[in-house]
Design a protein around this motif. Structure first.
Motif, mmCIF file in Angstrom:
data_model
loop_
_atom_site.group_PDB
_atom_site.id
_atom_site.type_symbol
_atom_site.label_atom_id
_atom_site.label_comp_id
_atom_site.label_asym_id
_atom_site.label_seq_id
_atom_site.Cartn_x
_atom_site.Cartn_y
_atom_site.Cartn_z
ATOM 1 N N ASP A 53 0.825 -1.206 0.000
ATOM 2 C CA ASP A 53 0.000 0.000 0.000
ATOM 3 C C ASP A 53 0.859 1.256 0.000
ATOM 4 N N ALA A 54 2.157 1.078 0.251
ATOM 5 C CA ALA A 54 3.066 2.215 0.387
ATOM 6 C C ALA A 54 4.135 2.165 -0.699
ATOM 7 N N TRP A 55 4.848 3.273 -0.832
ATOM 8 C CA TRP A 55 6.028 3.322 -1.689
ATOM 9 C C TRP A 55 7.165 2.582 -0.992
ATOM 10 N N THR A 56 7.923 1.785 -1.742
ATOM 11 C CA THR A 56 9.045 1.027 -1.197
ATOM 12 C C THR A 56 10.347 1.665 -1.674
ATOM 13 N N LEU A 57 11.075 2.277 -0.748
ATOM 14 C CA LEU A 57 12.347 2.929 -1.055
ATOM 15 C C LEU A 57 13.461 2.016 -0.560
ATOM 16 N N LEU A 58 14.231 1.468 -1.497
ATOM 17 C CA LEU A 58 15.147 0.364 -1.206
ATOM 18 C C LEU A 58 16.568 0.688 -1.630
ATOM 19 N N ILE A 59 17.514 0.387 -0.741
ATOM 20 C CA ILE A 59 18.926 0.395 -1.124
ATOM 21 C C ILE A 59 19.521 -0.958 -0.733
ATOM 22 N N VAL A 60 20.406 -1.472 -1.573
ATOM 23 C CA VAL A 60 21.063 -2.758 -1.346
ATOM 24 C C VAL A 60 22.523 -2.491 -0.998
ATOM 25 N N ASP A 61 22.954 -2.955 0.171
ATOM 26 C CA ASP A 61 24.320 -2.704 0.641
ATOM 27 C C ASP A 61 25.296 -3.783 0.207
ATOM 28 N N ASP A 62 24.818 -5.015 0.073
ATOM 29 C CA ASP A 62 25.661 -6.125 -0.385
ATOM 30 C C ASP A 62 24.847 -7.002 -1.319
ATOM 31 N N GLY A 63 25.522 -7.535 -2.356
ATOM 32 C CA GLY A 63 24.831 -8.395 -3.288
ATOM 33 C C GLY A 63 23.924 -7.615 -4.226
ATOM 34 N N ALA A 64 22.919 -8.292 -4.737
ATOM 35 C CA ALA A 64 21.997 -7.658 -5.675
ATOM 36 C C ALA A 64 20.675 -8.421 -5.677
ATOM 37 N N VAL A 65 19.640 -7.727 -6.118
ATOM 38 C CA VAL A 65 18.298 -8.298 -6.210
ATOM 39 C C VAL A 65 17.843 -8.237 -7.658
ATOM 40 N N ARG A 66 17.151 -9.288 -8.115
ATOM 41 C CA ARG A 66 16.442 -9.202 -9.386
ATOM 42 C C ARG A 66 14.953 -9.263 -9.069
ATOM 43 N N THR A 83 19.187 -4.470 -9.252
ATOM 44 C CA THR A 83 19.660 -3.401 -8.361
ATOM 45 C C THR A 83 21.174 -3.276 -8.468
ATOM 46 N N PRO A 84 21.677 -2.671 -9.530
ATOM 47 C CA PRO A 84 23.124 -2.481 -9.639
ATOM 48 C C PRO A 84 23.668 -1.712 -8.448
ATOM 49 N N LEU A 85 24.916 -1.979 -8.094
ATOM 50 C CA LEU A 85 25.537 -1.354 -6.939
ATOM 51 C C LEU A 85 25.450 0.166 -7.042
ATOM 52 N N GLY A 86 25.018 0.789 -5.968
ATOM 53 C CA GLY A 86 24.973 2.244 -5.906
ATOM 54 C C GLY A 86 23.660 2.869 -6.331
ATOM 55 N N THR A 87 22.704 2.065 -6.776
ATOM 56 C CA THR A 87 21.429 2.636 -7.202
ATOM 57 C C THR A 87 20.446 2.684 -6.031
ATOM 58 N N VAL A 88 19.391 3.464 -6.240
ATOM 59 C CA VAL A 88 18.256 3.517 -5.319
ATOM 60 C C VAL A 88 17.053 2.962 -6.067
ATOM 61 N N THR A 89 16.315 2.072 -5.442
ATOM 62 C CA THR A 89 15.141 1.476 -6.071
ATOM 63 C C THR A 89 13.885 2.024 -5.410
ATOM 64 N N LEU A 90 12.940 2.466 -6.231
ATOM 65 C CA LEU A 90 11.671 2.988 -5.737
ATOM 66 C C LEU A 90 10.543 2.213 -6.395
ATOM 67 N N LEU A 91 9.849 1.394 -5.600
ATOM 68 C CA LEU A 91 8.750 0.590 -6.111
ATOM 69 C C LEU A 91 7.433 1.255 -5.717
ATOM 70 N N PRO A 92 6.554 1.482 -6.675
ATOM 71 C CA PRO A 92 5.309 2.199 -6.381
ATOM 72 C C PRO A 92 4.271 1.319 -5.700
ATOM 73 N N PRO A 93 3.324 1.912 -5.000
ATOM 74 C CA PRO A 93 2.268 1.134 -4.354
ATOM 75 C C PRO A 93 1.313 0.519 -5.375
ATOM 76 N N HIS A 94 0.714 -0.612 -4.973
ATOM 77 C CA HIS A 94 -0.362 -1.268 -5.724
ATOM 78 C C HIS A 94 0.092 -1.902 -7.043
ATOM 79 N N VAL A 95 1.394 -1.941 -7.303
ATOM 80 C CA VAL A 95 1.902 -2.549 -8.535
ATOM 81 C C VAL A 95 2.612 -3.848 -8.158
ATOM 82 N N PRO A 96 2.183 -5.005 -8.700
ATOM 83 C CA PRO A 96 2.775 -6.286 -8.317
ATOM 84 C C PRO A 96 4.269 -6.358 -8.646
#
Length: 247
Positions: free
Chosen positions: A19-32, A42-55
């Motif tokens: 229901d909320a915005w997801t503001l994500l940073i990855v400190d080690d490794g990576a996520v697909r 999530t390439p190293l050094g990026t900020v990921t912002l996932l919007p609400p209500h989107v699968p």
């Protein structure tokens, strides 16, 4: 709304929504992850912002998994009109933004530092909006009158404190503009100014013979540990040692 820190090595999130915005940073490794049927990472050094209500889902993209820090923001920070832009570009390559998100996590970890957390969150929200609206950072002109008004408010509320939201309402200014105006005028952020005033008050109380725990409460700190952390940062010694050395 919530802060979440985790280290996953094998766990994979199924498709889900927030229901909320997801503001994500990855400190080690990576996520697909898949967002709106498109694959992202999530390439190293990026900020990921996932919007609400989107699968979306999420799984480790490296053998050792990933370590992440997440802040969930409600729609009062970012409007629903920005969801489409976030779906198109959830990964933001912005070193300044990443630094500020990390600083926000640091502030949120310490009870009593709410003004710092509010200030950092306001600047993070402003920069996210600039990315999503495709606007360049506007030139921030000095505003010494506003800066002085905030300083007077902080001086009057050293012990009780004031939230950034209340200060913005009282001074009729946007929170981010308030922080920038004060920092530009005095070379110190509002939360740093308030803490330095509290430390100064605590020093006088310690010299008067108060115990560190009593001085912490009387100077506006959350507890003795909160006083000790800021006191040692600004004075170089703990409150107890300072009190003993003054005798």
């Amino acid at each position: 709304m919530e802060v979440f820190h985790a280290h996953f090595t094998e766990y994979a999130y199924p498709m889900h929504v927030h229901d909320a915005w997801t503001l994500l940073i990855v400190d080690d490794g990576a996520v697909r992850y898949d967002l709106d049927r498109h694959e992202h990472g999530t390439p190293l050094g990026t900020v990921t912002l996932l919007p609400p209500h989107v699968p979306h889902n999420g799984s480790p993209a490296t053998p050792d998994g990933f370590r992440k820090r997440v802040v969930y923001l409600d729609t009062s920070r970012l409007g629903s009109d920005l969801i489409g832009r976030a779906v198109d570009t959830p990964g933001l390559r912005d070193p300044v933004l990443r630094l500020r998100v990390g600083q926000l996590h640091g502030a949120l970890a310490h009870p009593g530092d709410e003004l710092e957390a509010e200030s950092r969150l306001s600047l993070v929200g402003e920069r996210l909006c600039e990315h999503l609206r495709r606007t360049a950072t506007a030139e921030h002109r000095p505003d010494p009158v506003l800066a002085r008004s905030l300083r007077e408010l902080l001086d009057a509320r050293v012990v009780d404190g004031v939230s950034l939201e209340e200060a913005a309402r009282l001074l009729h200014a946007h929170p981010a503009h308030l922080v920038r105006a004060f920092s530009g005028a005095y070379g110190i952020a509002p939360h740093q100014y308030l803490m330095s005033r509290r430390v100064g008050r605590a020093r006088r109380l310690l010299l008067d013979g108060l115990a560190p725990g009593e001085a912490a409460s009387a100077a506006g700190f959350y507890d003795q540990a909160h006083l000790t952390r800021h006191f040692k940062k600004l004075v170089g010694v703990t409150p107890g040692r300072y009190r003993r050395s003054s005798r």
